[in-house]
Scaffold this motif. Structure first.
Motif, PDB file in Angstrom:
ATOM      1  N   LYS A 505       0.825  -1.208   0.000  1.00  0.00           N
ATOM      2  CA  LYS A 505       0.000   0.000   0.000  1.00  0.00           C
ATOM      3  C   LYS A 505       0.859   1.258   0.000  1.00  0.00           C
ATOM      4  CE  LYS A 505      -4.092   2.026   2.170  1.00  0.00           C
ATOM      5  NZ  LYS A 505      -5.157   1.838   3.176  1.00  0.00           N
ATOM      6  N   LEU A 506       1.914   1.265   0.784  1.00  0.00           N
ATOM      7  CA  LEU A 506       2.818   2.414   0.819  1.00  0.00           C
ATOM      8  C   LEU A 506       3.559   2.551  -0.507  1.00  0.00           C
ATOM      9  CD1 LEU A 506       4.239   4.719   2.288  1.00  0.00           C
ATOM     10  CD2 LEU A 506       5.846   3.038   3.237  1.00  0.00           C
ATOM     11  N   ALA A 507       3.989   1.424  -1.067  1.00  0.00           N
ATOM     12  CA  ALA A 507       4.711   1.466  -2.342  1.00  0.00           C
ATOM     13  C   ALA A 507       3.837   2.017  -3.454  1.00  0.00           C
ATOM     14  CB  ALA A 507       5.213   0.070  -2.698  1.00  0.00           C
ATOM     15  N   LYS A 508       2.587   1.573  -3.504  1.00  0.00           N
ATOM     16  CA  LYS A 508       1.667   2.079  -4.531  1.00  0.00           C
ATOM     17  C   LYS A 508       1.394   3.560  -4.334  1.00  0.00           C
ATOM     18  CE  LYS A 508      -0.883  -2.040  -5.980  1.00  0.00           C
ATOM     19  NZ  LYS A 508      -2.234  -2.661  -6.083  1.00  0.00           N
ATOM     20  N   HIS A 509       1.173   3.952  -3.101  1.00  0.00           N
ATOM     21  CA  HIS A 509       0.904   5.364  -2.827  1.00  0.00           C
ATOM     22  C   HIS A 509       2.049   6.250  -3.308  1.00  0.00           C
ATOM     23  CE1 HIS A 509       0.405   9.151  -0.766  1.00  0.00           C
ATOM     24  NE2 HIS A 509       1.488   8.915  -0.055  1.00  0.00           N
ATOM     25  N   LEU A 510       3.266   5.890  -2.964  1.00  0.00           N
ATOM     26  CA  LEU A 510       4.414   6.717  -3.336  1.00  0.00           C
ATOM     27  C   LEU A 510       4.667   6.684  -4.837  1.00  0.00           C
ATOM     28  CD1 LEU A 510       6.884   5.916  -0.406  1.00  0.00           C
ATOM     29  CD2 LEU A 510       5.468   7.953  -0.715  1.00  0.00           C
ATOM     30  N   SER A 511       4.627   5.502  -5.439  1.00  0.00           N
ATOM     31  CA  SER A 511       4.935   5.406  -6.869  1.00  0.00           C
ATOM     32  C   SER A 511       3.886   6.124  -7.714  1.00  0.00           C
ATOM     33  CB  SER A 511       5.055   3.948  -7.295  1.00  0.00           C
ATOM     34  OG  SER A 511       3.824   3.263  -7.134  1.00  0.00           O
ATOM     35  N   HIS A 512       2.616   6.072  -7.303  1.00  0.00           N
ATOM     36  CA  HIS A 512       1.546   6.681  -8.093  1.00  0.00           C
ATOM     37  C   HIS A 512       1.411   8.180  -7.861  1.00  0.00           C
ATOM     38  CE1 HIS A 512      -0.595   2.501  -8.387  1.00  0.00           C
ATOM     39  NE2 HIS A 512       0.524   2.573  -9.076  1.00  0.00           N
ATOM     40  N   ASN A 513       2.115   8.721  -6.860  1.00  0.00           N
ATOM     41  CA  ASN A 513       2.023  10.147  -6.578  1.00  0.00           C
ATOM     42  C   ASN A 513       3.343  10.888  -6.731  1.00  0.00           C
ATOM     43  OD1 ASN A 513      -0.864  10.752  -5.534  1.00  0.00           O
ATOM     44  ND2 ASN A 513      -0.311   8.882  -4.463  1.00  0.00           N
ATOM     45  N   TYR A 514       4.455  10.166  -6.651  1.00  0.00           N
ATOM     46  CA  TYR A 514       5.767  10.799  -6.770  1.00  0.00           C
ATOM     47  C   TYR A 514       6.611  10.198  -7.889  1.00  0.00           C
ATOM     48  CZ  TYR A 514       4.592  12.775  -2.226  1.00  0.00           C
ATOM     49  OH  TYR A 514       3.969  13.448  -1.196  1.00  0.00           O
ATOM     50  N   GLY A 515       6.186   9.063  -8.440  1.00  0.00           N
ATOM     51  CA  GLY A 515       6.919   8.463  -9.532  1.00  0.00           C
ATOM     52  C   GLY A 515       8.359   8.160  -9.163  1.00  0.00           C
ATOM     53  N   SER A 516       9.273   8.561 -10.027  1.00  0.00           N
ATOM     54  CA  SER A 516      10.683   8.245  -9.820  1.00  0.00           C
ATOM     55  C   SER A 516      11.321   9.047  -8.683  1.00  0.00           C
ATOM     56  CB  SER A 516      11.463   8.489 -11.118  1.00  0.00           C
ATOM     57  OG  SER A 516      11.262   9.810 -11.586  1.00  0.00           O
ATOM     58  N   ARG A 517      10.572   9.976  -8.079  1.00  0.00           N
ATOM     59  CA  ARG A 517      11.075  10.690  -6.908  1.00  0.00           C
ATOM     60  C   ARG A 517      10.771   9.929  -5.608  1.00  0.00           C
ATOM     61  NH1 ARG A 517      12.876  16.209  -8.446  1.00  0.00           N
ATOM     62  NH2 ARG A 517      13.082  15.916 -10.680  1.00  0.00           N
ATOM     63  N   SER A 518      10.076   8.806  -5.701  1.00  0.00           N
ATOM     64  CA  SER A 518       9.675   8.052  -4.513  1.00  0.00           C
ATOM     65  C   SER A 518      10.878   7.619  -3.684  1.00  0.00           C
ATOM     66  CB  SER A 518       8.882   6.811  -4.920  1.00  0.00           C
ATOM     67  OG  SER A 518       7.741   7.146  -5.668  1.00  0.00           O
ATOM     68  N   ALA A 519      11.966   7.239  -4.356  1.00  0.00           N
ATOM     69  CA  ALA A 519      13.135   6.741  -3.629  1.00  0.00           C
ATOM     70  C   ALA A 519      13.695   7.796  -2.680  1.00  0.00           C
ATOM     71  CB  ALA A 519      14.209   6.288  -4.617  1.00  0.00           C
ATOM     72  N   MET A 520      13.542   9.061  -3.011  1.00  0.00           N
ATOM     73  CA  MET A 520      14.046  10.112  -2.131  1.00  0.00           C
ATOM     74  C   MET A 520      13.257  10.152  -0.824  1.00  0.00           C
ATOM     75  SD  MET A 520      14.662  13.023  -5.035  1.00  0.00           S
ATOM     76  CE  MET A 520      15.572  14.134  -3.977  1.00  0.00           C
ATOM     77  N   ILE A 521      11.954   9.908  -0.911  1.00  0.00           N
ATOM     78  CA  ILE A 521      11.140   9.836   0.302  1.00  0.00           C
ATOM     79  C   ILE A 521      11.525   8.611   1.118  1.00  0.00           C
ATOM     80  CG2 ILE A 521       8.778   9.617   1.192  1.00  0.00           C
ATOM     81  CD1 ILE A 521       7.816  11.059  -1.316  1.00  0.00           C
ATOM     82  N   LEU A 522      11.750   7.501   0.432  1.00  0.00           N
ATOM     83  CA  LEU A 522      12.061   6.264   1.146  1.00  0.00           C
ATOM     84  C   LEU A 522      13.467   6.280   1.749  1.00  0.00           C
ATOM     85  CD1 LEU A 522      10.285   3.730  -1.198  1.00  0.00           C
ATOM     86  CD2 LEU A 522       9.645   4.373   1.123  1.00  0.00           C
ATOM     87  N   GLU A 523      14.359   7.101   1.230  1.00  0.00           N
ATOM     88  CA  GLU A 523      15.644   7.283   1.896  1.00  0.00           C
ATOM     89  C   GLU A 523      15.440   7.948   3.255  1.00  0.00           C
ATOM     90  OE1 GLU A 523      19.045   6.447   0.844  1.00  0.00           O
ATOM     91  OE2 GLU A 523      17.657   5.070  -0.177  1.00  0.00           O
ATOM     92  N   LEU A 524      14.563   8.941   3.299  1.00  0.00           N
ATOM     93  CA  LEU A 524      14.211   9.564   4.577  1.00  0.00           C
ATOM     94  C   LEU A 524      13.484   8.568   5.475  1.00  0.00           C
ATOM     95  CD1 LEU A 524      12.908  13.000   3.233  1.00  0.00           C
ATOM     96  CD2 LEU A 524      14.982  12.651   4.584  1.00  0.00           C
ATOM     97  N   TYR A 525      12.592   7.799   4.874  1.00  0.00           N
ATOM     98  CA  TYR A 525      11.807   6.795   5.600  1.00  0.00           C
ATOM     99  C   TYR A 525      12.723   5.778   6.280  1.00  0.00           C
ATOM    100  CZ  TYR A 525       8.392   2.911   6.013  1.00  0.00           C
ATOM    101  OH  TYR A 525       7.591   1.882   6.455  1.00  0.00           O
ATOM    102  N   SER A 526      13.756   5.370   5.605  1.00  0.00           N
ATOM    103  CA  SER A 526      14.660   4.344   6.122  1.00  0.00           C
ATOM    104  C   SER A 526      15.657   4.878   7.145  1.00  0.00           C
ATOM    105  CB  SER A 526      15.432   3.699   4.962  1.00  0.00           C
ATOM    106  OG  SER A 526      14.562   3.148   4.016  1.00  0.00           O
ATOM    107  N   SER A 527      15.779   6.183   7.238  1.00  0.00           N
ATOM    108  CA  SER A 527      16.827   6.768   8.076  1.00  0.00           C
ATOM    109  C   SER A 527      16.514   6.733   9.562  1.00  0.00           C
ATOM    110  CB  SER A 527      17.099   8.210   7.643  1.00  0.00           C
ATOM    111  OG  SER A 527      15.953   9.024   7.885  1.00  0.00           O
TER     112      SER A 527
END
Length: 651
Positions: A505-527
């Motif tokens: 659900k989180l992956a779909k939300h980020l990919s469908h709203n931020y596209g290729s910028r999603s990884a930048m959010i997930l870098e913060l998420y993982s920190s």
């Protein structure tokens, strides 16, 4: 048959067989195979996009620029579209938005990129070329939106339930004509479903008297995120784009010619004089406000509110319901409501969007509020199609937006009639006019045609204003992919899951709203573990960092984990997307307030605390931001039985 003829036919058959056989052998065994799609769809995730200029740096550009080529007033769909178009042509652009990007009509649409089946029907039966031109233009631009923002736009099948046999060929013919007018931009072919097929796809639909269902295809998208994406794309191409900047005055020389504006930064209260070769009024439903300033010799607004002349205001209400009110992959269309409108019931962002109403207005309100009557009107219409009763408490959110329906101000009657009345028959076309002072106004249209409207506006500006021989490129936006769309594929969520081990659900939300910028959010998420929290828990006693205050309103529950909006997304939004208030984040950068107003209300304290820490707010600012957010979200259709705005308690 003669022997010669039989011999000739046999040889022909042998020759044809040899050609077919040879072709098959070549295609299957000799021709080199294409490389697997996995080569392109699994490129390494990009995590190093540069940070955009800070808001302060953008403000500083106002003082550092002697004169802009283009100054745009209004940061909605058309305003930001004009900024992208002008900036990518090489023009020096400034855009000023009074509140936030998509704070008005541009965040309150039906979320459809469509040509308008209703307009096609009118075009045929009224023999209206204007209506038909609008449909064809919008169908073309629908394809452009799907191509340039593939992460934000998707193809959506829409079912039309048919309850009379004679209507089956009528509706199907209309759907096929819709396909035909789309030409090469047609998404998929329309089809007919049997009663049993319709029931299998939509078990919640009442099929008692259903004869068949016609299915056509349009586009669905996230309007507010599209708007902020356009704003940031313009900034990446060199434009100076600022939210929370109010235009106080239009500046004119002795000849009455417009040469700029005086504007106030609503955050610092500092006033700036901004000069420009051309000024564009792209304020949507508020176009008349700027035109009224333009009529004043000093460029000042009138002291009393005036009835609109260009805009024919009409409010449209939408409601959001849980996902079980509609198929998850197909929308429903009510082609003829009791008052002659069409109504949509569409899957959107994991919920169901239903609407819209059509209520004429005399004035354009700053923040229209849906009435209980409007909400009940949509519920009654939707109930005709469902096999179970609709619970008012299931309305998760509701909002009202003003349609930017327009007409040429010169056609307004001398008695000052604003043209209020039924708007059902108006065409959603746009109007481009220039006043004697040089102010260019673009208004009307709809989200689907924003790009074409922007192109037409900048084409006009380039043709009619002198930019001192500057080398100006032709329009680039037909091919330009907006930020987040580069290297994006429809399976992007799988790449995120494999890389970061996050829920689907989180992956779909980020990919469908931020596209290729999603990884930048997930870098913060993982920190950090704190960044992984849903924003509804961000101020909870058990998780809040010691340097942040604690609010008792947030309580742990299963529902608190139901929406995929995290602290990491908020931190990204603050750094990369010019979020300045809690409402910006809760209603526009994310759509939590539009999807579930009660959950958004629960998230206010956590969002305020984090933003206060990041933006260095004082206690007074924090409390004002909290009050504004409570008031805004409290007016988004929460059942009166469930919510007390004054006390801010969810019962």
């Amino acid at each position: 048959m003669s022997r010669l003829l039989r011999s000739t036919l046999a040889k022909s058959c042998l020759a044809a067989g040899a050609v077919v056989g040879g072709t098959i052998i070549y295609l299957d065994f000799i021709k080199p195979k294409r490389k697997s799609l996995i080569v392109d769809s699994y490129k390494p995730l990009r995590k190093d996009y540069p940070s955009p200029p800070t808001r302060k740096e953008l403000v500083d550009q106002l003082g550092g620029t002697k004169k802009f080529d283009v100054l745009i007033i209004g940061g909605g769909a058309v305003g930001t579209g004009c900024a992208v178009d002008a900036a990518t042509r090489g023009l020096n652009v400034c855009l000023l938005e009074k509140t936030d990007f998509a704070s008005g009509t541009s965040s309150k649409s039906t979320k459809m990129a469509h040509g308008g089946v209703r307009y096609l029907e009118k075009a045929i039966f009224q023999l209206s070329k204007a209506q038909l031109d609008l449909v064809i233009e919008a169908l073309n631009e629908r394809g452009n939106m799907l191509r340039t923002a593939p992460h934000l736009c998707t193809v959506l099948p829409i079912m039309i339930p048919v309850y009379n046999y004679w209507q089956v060929p009528y509706f199907f013919a209309g759907c096929k004509m819709y396909d035909w007018f789309a030409g090469r931009q047609n998404l998929r072919s329309s089809t007919i479903l049997s009663r049993e097929q319709a029931e299998a796809l939509a078990p919640m639909m009442d099929i008692t008297n259903l004869k068949a269902a016609c299915v056509y295809h349009d586009g669905s998208f996230n309007d507010a995120r599209m708007n902020s994406t356009l704003a940031i794309t313009a900034i990446e191409n060199g434009a100076t784009v600022l939210n929370y900047f109010n235009v106080d005055q239009l500046l004119k020389n002795d000849k009455g010619e417009l040469y700029g504006v005086r504007a106030t930064d609503l955050e610092t209260k500092k006033t700036y004089e901004i000069k420009a070769t051309s000024v564009i009024n792209a304020t949507g439903p508020f176009a008349d406000k700027i035109l009224e300033m333009d009529e004043d010799p000093q460029g000042l607004p009138p002291k009393q509110e005036q009835k609109p002349k260009m805009v024919v205001p009409s409010s449209g209400v939408h409601i959001v319901l849980p996902e079980y009110y509609c198929p998850t992959t197909m929308g429903l269309l009510d082609p003829a409501t009791a008052d002659g409108r069409v109504m949509f019931f569409l899957p959107w962002q994991g919920k169901v969007l239903a609407g819209t109403t059509d209520t004429p207005e005399k004035f354009v309100p700053e923040n229209p509020i849906p009435t209980e009557e409007d909400i009940q009107d949509i519920i009654r219409e939707m109930q005709k199609y469902l096999v179970f009763p609709i619970d008012r408490n299931d309305v998760l959110s509701a909002w009202s937006g003003i349609r930017p329906l327009v007409r040429d101000p010169s056609t307004v009657a001398k008695d000052g009639d604003s043209g209020s009345g039924s708007t059902e028959g108006l065409v959603r076309s746009h109007l481009l006019v220039q006043s004697p002072s040089g102010l260019v106004t673009i208004s009307g249209g709809k989200w689907t045609t924003y790009r074409e409207m922007a192109q037409e506006t900048i084409d006009y500006v380039v043709k009619n204003f002198d930019f001192n021989g500057k080398n100006i490129k032709p329009c680039q936006t037909n091919e330009l992919v907006l930020i987040g769309g580069d290297d994006y594929s429809k399976n992007y969520s799988a790449r995120l899951i494999h890389e970061y081990k996050i829920p689907l659900k989180l992956a779909k939300h980020l990919s469908h709203n931020y596209g290729s910028r999603s990884a930048m959010i997930l870098e913060l998420y993982s920190s950090s573990d704190y960044n992984k929290l849903p924003v509804t828990l961000a101020a909870s006693q058990e998780f809040i960092p010691k340097h942040l205050e604690v609010s008792p309103e947030n309580q742990l529950s299963y529902q608190s984990f139901d929406e995929p909006f995290t602290v990491a997304e908020l931190l990204y939004s603050l750094k990369y997307e010019y979020t300045r208030t809690p409402i910006d984040f809760l209603a526009r950068r994310t759509r939590l307030a539009f999807l579930n107003a009660r959950e958004a209300m629960s998230a206010i304290d956590g969002v305020v605390e984090i933003m206060s820490n990041e933006l260095n707010w004082d206690k007074e600012t924090k409390e004002k931001m909290r009050r504004d957010a409570v008031k805004y979200i409290g007016n988004m259709g929460i059942s009166p039985k469930k919510f007390d705005v004054e006390q801010f308690t969810i019962k």
